[in-house]
Design a protein around this motif. Structure first.
Motif: not given
Length: 605
Positions: A189-196, A229-234, A266-274
């Motif tokens: 479900n984890v689409v991408s991860m970034a550090m700032y 958002s419509s398809d993911s959480f950040k 962390s950007e997580v897809s909502k596909s499993e939740l949906n």
């Protein structure tokens, strides 16, 4: 519309709405709970990864310190090392950069680029000078992005043994990529991860297939809230750096309010939740369909059952009507409204039977009327004798004499009224307005209370008190004194009987209320069952067994209403009863106009 169809529709609508409401509530609760758990799961994951990066940051710095100490030892042994020697040590120590500056901060050795192109070390931070001065053992940076490098690095500097040079080692922070790549690979479900950096400088965005080093500065939500958002959480997490206070970061403007930290996204897809929410919705729709079938079944069953009882009741009522047998009963068993209605009808039939008995009772009443006529005629002589003896009583308190006089007056009035009714043959409960008089209630009620205290004095366990709670000058009413005395006396008797064999106090009070005056008789006796309260004064109800006929309250209600007043009864079993008589107030009198002016004033004050 037939009654059975009305019942069917009513039950169906009620059952379907209630069932649907429960299903909708359950659907809302499950959906909300599922979403909250999903968000909580990845919020925790982001924080755990942040803690892991903090530990790796500290561990990497320790390795860098070891490498710097090795270079410093080699420098002490051989003097200033050549670039080739430093490059060899770079591979040996597993670091990406080794620099050497003179005591003025000028770079004189570099394993990666021309040292003359690198700005003076002291231009990055004045803290480096303390290494030469000996006031500081080492200086290290957190993870930063050195311009123009797109990748993040850490740097650590120490002075050589004689503090003539500064040795600096740098490490490209690959542990960030490894850690975040492992997290992405472990959860689909984890689409991408970034550090700032705190200012939004990117240290790289890591996905399952590639790594991107972006140049655009990121903007974070206030307090690092989760963004949907419509398809993911950040998800955002504030990660503590190895050096929360970084002078070099303050000078370069990458820290915020003197604090340097990392931001993990962390950007997580909502596909499993949906998919889970869709399953929940599908299950709820299925339950709604079954709820529809259940509502139809219950409605059909109840409508048939109720109509069957009604048809049975109608059949028996027709039979009773056709045969004229009032002794027959419907006798419909059950606890529903139809059974209750038929029981009430059976009670009505019983009442009709009793009405026949009342015809016979009327003949008995006629005999009692004759007896009352004889009593009214024969009681005059004893009353006259008592009235003549009253002035001769010596030693009897004046108040008691007044009570006796009023009692004789009351008996004479009752005797005269009984005589008039006998002569006219009118025994109707309706009263005549021509007998009304102007009464001053405080004195009138006080006399009744005194008389009743004498009456109950021999028992010793009933105490009757009078309280005037109003303005005496306003407490005048125009009523029939004999009738009002009879009503109050009867209510006091009822209050006394409510105590049974127990002792108690009865309070008779008077109070003016705007256009009315209230007379209250309150006790703390056994009280009246609630099912009888609304029937009192409208039906002949008695609690005295065979000794009572229930006429007293019925007469009181009709008489008080004929004066333009009303009676209110409040009672609770085991707590007592309050009977309040509300009478229209007579217009205000500036002076007492009766023949007993002075006596009224004296009794009031």
């Amino acid at each position: 519309m037939r009654f059975s169809k009305k019942i069917f529709i009513s039950v169906f609508v009620a059952t379907f709405i209630v069932g649907g409401g429960i299903i909708w509530t359950a659907h809302y609760f499950v959906s909300t709970n599922t979403k909250e758990k999903f968000i909580s799961q990845y919020s925790v994951l982001t924080k755990i990864l942040g803690d892991t990066l903090t530990r790796l940051d500290s561990n990497t710095e320790q390795l860098m310190l070891n490498a710097a100490n090795v270079v410093a030892a080699r420098d002490a042994e051989r003097g200033l090392l050549s670039t080739e020697e430093l490059k060899a040590m770079r591979s040996e120590l597993n670091v990406t950069h080794i620099f050497v500056t003179d005591r003025n901060g000028k770079f004189i050795r570099s394993t990666n680029e021309d040292p003359s192109l690198i700005p003076n070390l002291f231009s990055f931070s004045d803290e480096y000078k303390k290494l030469i001065q000996g006031t500081k053992k080492l200086h290290a940076t957190p993870v930063i992005q050195p311009n123009p490098e797109p990748k993040p690095y850490k740097f650590l500097s120490i002075a050589n043994r004689d503090r003539s040079r500064i040795i600096e080692v740098g490490v490209r922070v690959d542990f960030i990529a490894r850690t975040l790549a492992e997290a992405i690979g472990a959860d689909k479900n984890v689409v991408s991860m970034a550090m700032y950096s705190p200012k939004g400088t990117p240290f790289g965005r890591f996905a399952a297939k590639d790594v991107k080093f972006e140049k655009d500065t990121a903007i974070f939500p206030i307090n690092f809230e989760t963004v949907e958002s419509s398809d993911s959480f950040k998800f955002y997490s504030k990660v503590t750096s190895s050096h929360p206070s970084c002078s070099q970061c303050d000078k370069s403007g990458t820290s915020i309010n003197g604090e340097y930290y990392y931001v993990l996204e962390s950007e997580v897809s909502k596909s499993e939740l949906n998919a889970m929410l869709a399953s929940t919705t599908k299950a709820s729709i299925t339950l709604l369909f079954f709820n529809l079938l259940l509502a139809l079944g219950i409605s059909r069953f109840l409508s048939r059952r109720l109509v069957r009882n009604i048809e049975k009741a109608v059949s028996k009522v027709r039979k009773i009507k056709d045969h004229g047998q009032l002794g027959d009963r419907i006798n419909l068993k059950g606890k529903d409204e139809v059974a209750f209605l038929t029981r009430e009808f059976d009670n009505l039939l019983g009442a009709m039977e009793k009405s026949r008995e009342k015809v016979i009772e009327a003949e008995r009443v006629q005999a009692k009327v004759q007896m009352a006529r004889d009593v009214a005629h024969n009681i005059r002589s004893p009353i006259l004798a008592i009235e003549m003896m009253l002035p001769t009583l010596i030693g009897v308190p004046e108040r008691m004499k007044r009570v006796l006089k009023n009692s004789v007056k009351e008996i004479k009035g009752l005797s005269e009224k009984l005589k008039q009714k006998n002569e006219s043959g009118d025994f109707n409960l309706e009263r005549r307005a021509i007998t009304d008089e102007l009464l001053f209630l405080p004195v009138f009620l006080d006399e009744i209370v005194s008389q009743k205290n004498l009456e109950f004095g021999e028992h010793g366990f009933i105490n009757i008190e009078f309280r005037n709670k109003g303005n005496p000058s306003n407490e005048f009413v125009r009523v029939d004194p004999l009738e009002l005395r009879s009503i109050v006396s009867n209510l006091v008797n009822n209050a006394a009987e409510s105590f049974g064999a127990n002792s108690g106090t009865i309070e008779v009070s008077c109070q003016d209320l705007d256009s009315n005056i209230s007379v209250s008789i309150a006790d703390t006796g056994s009280g009246i069952p609630p099912e009888y309260l609304n029937r009192l004064g409208r039906e002949q109800i008695t609690f005295k067994g065979s000794e009572g006929r229930g006429v007293g309250l019925l007469h009181a209600f009709r008489t008080v209403e004929s004066w333009g007043g009303r009676i209110k009864i409040d009672s609770a079993p085991g707590k007592g009863t309050v009977v309040a008589i509300f009478l229209p107030k007579f217009p205000h009198l500036s002076k007492f106009e009766s023949s007993s002016d002075e006596r009224l004033k004296r009794d009031v004050h």
